[in-house]
Motif scaffolding. Structure first.
Motif, short mmCIF file in Angstrom:
data_model
loop_
_atom_site.label_atom_id
_atom_site.label_comp_id
_atom_site.label_asym_id
_atom_site.label_seq_id
_atom_site.Cartn_x
_atom_site.Cartn_y
_atom_site.Cartn_z
N VAL A 203 3.56 12.67 1.42
CA VAL A 203 3.15 11.34 2.36
C VAL A 203 2.52 10.49 0.45
N VAL A 204 3.06 9.19 1.28
CA VAL A 204 2.04 8.31 -0.12
C VAL A 204 1.88 7.12 0.26
N ASP A 205 0.42 7.31 0.68
CA ASP A 205 -0.05 5.86 1.20
C ASP A 205 -1.20 5.60 1.05
N VAL A 206 -1.79 5.38 1.78
CA VAL A 206 -3.25 4.10 0.70
C VAL A 206 -4.11 4.77 1.54
N ALA A 207 -4.27 5.28 3.00
CA ALA A 207 -5.22 6.65 3.31
C ALA A 207 -4.71 7.45 4.40
N TYR A 208 -5.66 8.15 4.30
CA TYR A 208 -5.55 9.92 4.87
C TYR A 208 -5.21 9.56 6.85
N THR A 209 -3.86 9.28 7.20
CA THR A 209 -3.07 9.01 8.18
C THR A 209 -3.52 10.28 9.02
N GLU A 210 -2.96 10.22 9.83
CA GLU A 210 -2.52 12.09 11.06
C GLU A 210 -1.09 12.33 10.28
N THR A 211 -0.36 11.52 10.37
CA THR A 211 1.18 12.26 9.39
C THR A 211 0.59 13.11 7.78
N ALA A 212 -0.40 12.09 7.55
CA ALA A 212 -0.53 12.95 5.90
C ALA A 212 -1.92 14.16 6.19
N ALA A 213 -2.47 14.38 7.26
CA ALA A 213 -3.05 15.22 7.66
C ALA A 213 -1.98 16.97 7.37
N LEU A 214 -0.83 16.29 7.85
CA LEU A 214 0.24 17.33 7.80
C LEU A 214 1.29 17.46 6.55
N ALA A 215 0.93 17.08 5.55
CA ALA A 215 1.52 17.12 4.72
C ALA A 215 1.33 18.42 3.68
N ASP A 216 2.26 18.41 2.78
CA ASP A 216 2.26 19.44 1.88
C ASP A 216 1.26 18.88 1.23
N TYR A 217 1.63 17.46 0.79
CA TYR A 217 0.70 17.06 -0.70
C TYR A 217 0.72 15.72 0.06
N VAL A 218 -0.23 14.97 -0.57
CA VAL A 218 -0.46 13.68 -0.08
C VAL A 218 -1.08 13.17 -1.46
N LEU A 219 -0.42 11.93 -2.11
CA LEU A 219 -0.32 10.61 -3.20
C LEU A 219 -0.76 9.24 -3.10
N PRO A 220 -1.57 9.06 -3.25
CA PRO A 220 -2.20 7.87 -2.61
C PRO A 220 -1.91 6.43 -3.36
N ALA A 221 -1.38 5.86 -3.31
CA ALA A 221 -0.91 4.30 -3.59
C ALA A 221 -2.39 3.22 -3.35
N SER A 222 -1.63 2.92 -4.67
CA SER A 222 -2.80 1.35 -4.50
C SER A 222 -2.18 0.67 -3.55
N SER A 223 -2.87 -0.39 -3.35
CA SER A 223 -3.19 -1.38 -2.21
C SER A 223 -2.49 -2.60 -2.26
N THR A 224 -1.45 -2.90 -1.69
CA THR A 224 -1.13 -4.18 -1.47
C THR A 224 -1.54 -5.18 -2.90
N PHE A 225 -2.80 -5.40 -3.20
CA PHE A 225 -3.38 -6.12 -3.64
C PHE A 225 -4.38 -5.55 -4.61
N GLU A 226 -3.87 -4.36 -5.61
CA GLU A 226 -3.59 -3.52 -6.69
C GLU A 226 -2.48 -3.30 -7.79
N LYS A 227 -1.42 -3.96 -7.65
CA LYS A 227 -0.24 -3.70 -8.02
C LYS A 227 0.87 -5.17 -8.08
N CYS A 228 1.58 -5.30 -8.59
CA CYS A 228 2.68 -6.31 -8.72
C CYS A 228 3.52 -6.05 -7.38
N GLU A 229 3.61 -6.59 -7.20
CA GLU A 229 4.16 -6.98 -4.92
C GLU A 229 4.81 -8.27 -4.90
N PHE A 230 5.48 -7.95 -3.85
CA PHE A 230 6.69 -9.45 -3.38
C PHE A 230 6.11 -9.73 -1.73
N THR A 231 6.64 -10.58 -0.51
CA THR A 231 6.93 -10.44 0.09
C THR A 231 8.33 -10.65 0.62
#
Ligand code: SF4
Length: 505
Positions: free
Chosen positions: A420-448
């Motif tokens: 799971v790649v996510d910003v938060a520890y979700t219900e799905t993350a709780a079941l993952a083998d690995y959880v990788l913390p992503a930077s939020s949308t305001f902490e990196k170059c982004e687009f809409t």
């Protein structure tokens, strides 16, 4: 400084332009940041008057941006699953190396087809998905489960049949219409088009423009409508069918437009001629007077927009509803001219075109290149040799959002690997083998990415507002490291000339 005050004067906020990602309108925002270095926080949000899309408009949801970015559930370290199912923190190097070591043999023995992506970007995080899909494609995976395919694939499927490609998405020129017909939507609260409340107020104040709301409930939008038709829930297809039949009887179809641009018109007319209008109105519980007003307002419209949303796209007869609402503006010629509907341009399409494609293990139809998360358990638990063995979840939470979450949880237990790649520890993350913390949308170059407007649409490239939360990485770095660990990247020295060019002022 006030002589009686013991507090030092607070430093002025640093204001940064960005966009709100809490719905697909992506209004331009200015974010007020306090503090410095690692202690910077977004503390204020205001509309960006310079943004050409939203021109300063903002709804109250945008005030949640600071809570989203600085939420206590933010992940700040990669996590690895222990044998007892709990998680322990681990380093980025360890997580990336171990994931690569487990992915490699699965790809070698079972092939990339046994890997699927779930999600891939989303309302809160737009660019991340493209890196996830690129990484999985390099491993041989083409399977994507996405919530869009639960909400919108009826609409996309019809677009494929009506306009030639499932990527032909229609936009609405609401700002210039003289009749807005709203079905299954409540734009006063839920938006769905730019500057929704301002636009609705403009309609209300202009005697030359009208608003019709078709909804079983007297919604906040219906409160200001010129006509509210409170039909029986789930009967939109009856009302739309009756409306089309009556408009044909009143010669309101745009024959010149249909002759020039449409095929199959006679077949449609033959079906409409057989519609028992009175019976269908009774089924929808719509009275003759209200129906007569509706018909006359559509006939009087010079530029009509039919605005629909999930209320009819996820209700009874959802695909038929979508077909009929499209027929309504096509048969009456409210298409491809100012104030009506049209095929909008877009820089980066959100979905693909996959007419007739089926998923090899489940035979579920793949629409717009996407599979519904509701098919996910079958794709994992199937006895097909190419059943799913690896799930790569990026900015999605199927354990919380799929229709049969108990079966999703059961299926996940049969996977060889889930990341799971996510910003938060979700219900799905709780079941993952690995959880990788992503930077939020305001902490990196982004687009809409939700650039659906007509006639002008916008692709907003945004600079970071904050540095990445310590412990997190932006997706390009996450997937770059994984690709390197999997041996998918070219020799690093190949990039030296580009680095030198970038460093040269
Ligand atoms: S309309 Fe949507 S994008 Fe605009 S401020 Fe509200 S939630 Fe954010």
């Amino acid at each position: 400084m006030d002589a009686n005050s013991s507090s030092p004067p607070s430093a002025p906020l640093a204001w940064h332009k960005s966009a709100c990602n809490l719905c697909y309108i992506n209004c331009g925002v200015e974010l007020g940041v306090s503090g410095s270095g690692a202690h910077q926080r977004i503390v204020k949000v205001r509309g960006d008057g310079d943004n050409p899309r939203s021109q300063g408009y903002l709804c109250n949801k945008a005030q949640a941006i600071p809570s989203y970015v600085h939420h206590r559930d933010r992940l700040t370290t990669p996590l690895r699953r222990r044998p007892d199912g709990s998680h322990e923190p681990t380093s980025w190097d360890t997580a990336v190396r171990e994931i690569a070591e487990r992915l490699g043999p699965i790809v070698a023995h079972h092939g990339g087809k046994t890997i699927a992506a779930v999600g891939g970007g989303g309302q809160g995080n737009h660019a991340g998905g493209s890196y996830a899909f690129g990484f999985l494609r390099a491993l041989g995976s083409r399977t994507i489960f996405n919530a869009l395919s639960q909400e919108k694939t009826g609409d996309f499927w019809l677009n494929g049949h009506l306009f030639g490609s499932q990527m032909c998405h229609t936009g609405e020129d609401i700002h210039h219409c003289d009749l807005l017909l709203v079905l299954g939507a409540n734009p006063k609260l839920a938006h769905g088009f730019t500057n929704a409340r301002d636009q609705l107020n403009g309609l209300r104040k202009d005697p030359g423009r009208k608003l019709i709301v078709v909804d079983p409930r007297r919604t906040e939008t219906a409160e200001n409508a010129d006509l509210h038709i409170a039909l029986r829930p789930g009967t939109d297809a009856f009302l739309l069918g009756a409306l089309l039949a009556e408009l044909m009887r009143r010669n309101d179809f745009d024959e010149a437009f249909l002759t020039a641009h449409a095929v199959g018109v006679d077949e449609v007319k033959a079906v409409l001629a057989a519609v028992p209008v009175a019976e269908w109105l009774a089924a929808a519980d719509v009275g003759a007077d209200a129906f007569a007003q509706l018909v006359q307002m559509v006939i009087d419209a010079k530029a009509m927009v039919v605005r629909v949303e999930l209320g009819i796209q996820q209700g009874l007869n959802s695909t038929l509803n979508s077909y009929l609402e499209k027929l309504l503006y096509l048969m009456t010629g409210h298409f491809s001219r100012p104030g009506t509907h049209g095929l909008h341009s877009w820089l980066a399409p959100l979905w693909g075109n996959s007419p007739g494609a089926r998923h090899f293990a489940t035979q579920a139809e793949v629409i717009s290149g996407l599979l519904s998360p509701n098919v996910l358990p079958d794709a994992i638990l199937s006895d097909h040799p190419d059943r799913l063995r690896v799930l790569w979840v990026d900015s999605a939470n199927p354990v919380n959002t799929a229709a049969d979450t108990a079966r999703v949880v059961q299926a996940m237990a049969a996977l060889d690997l889930m990341v799971v790649v996510d910003v938060a520890y979700t219900e799905t993350a709780a079941l993952a083998d690995y959880v990788l913390p992503a930077s939020s949308t305001f902490e990196k170059c982004e687009f809409t990415l939700f650039n659906f407007e007509l006639p002008t649409n916008y692709f907003h490239v945004r600079a970071p507002v904050l540095p990445p939360l310590p412990g997190t990485l932006p997706e390009p770095e996450i997937y770059g490291r994984l690709a390197r660990a999997m041996g998918l990247m070219p020799d690093d020295a190949l990039l030296d000339s580009l680095r030198a060019a970038a460093a040269d002022p």
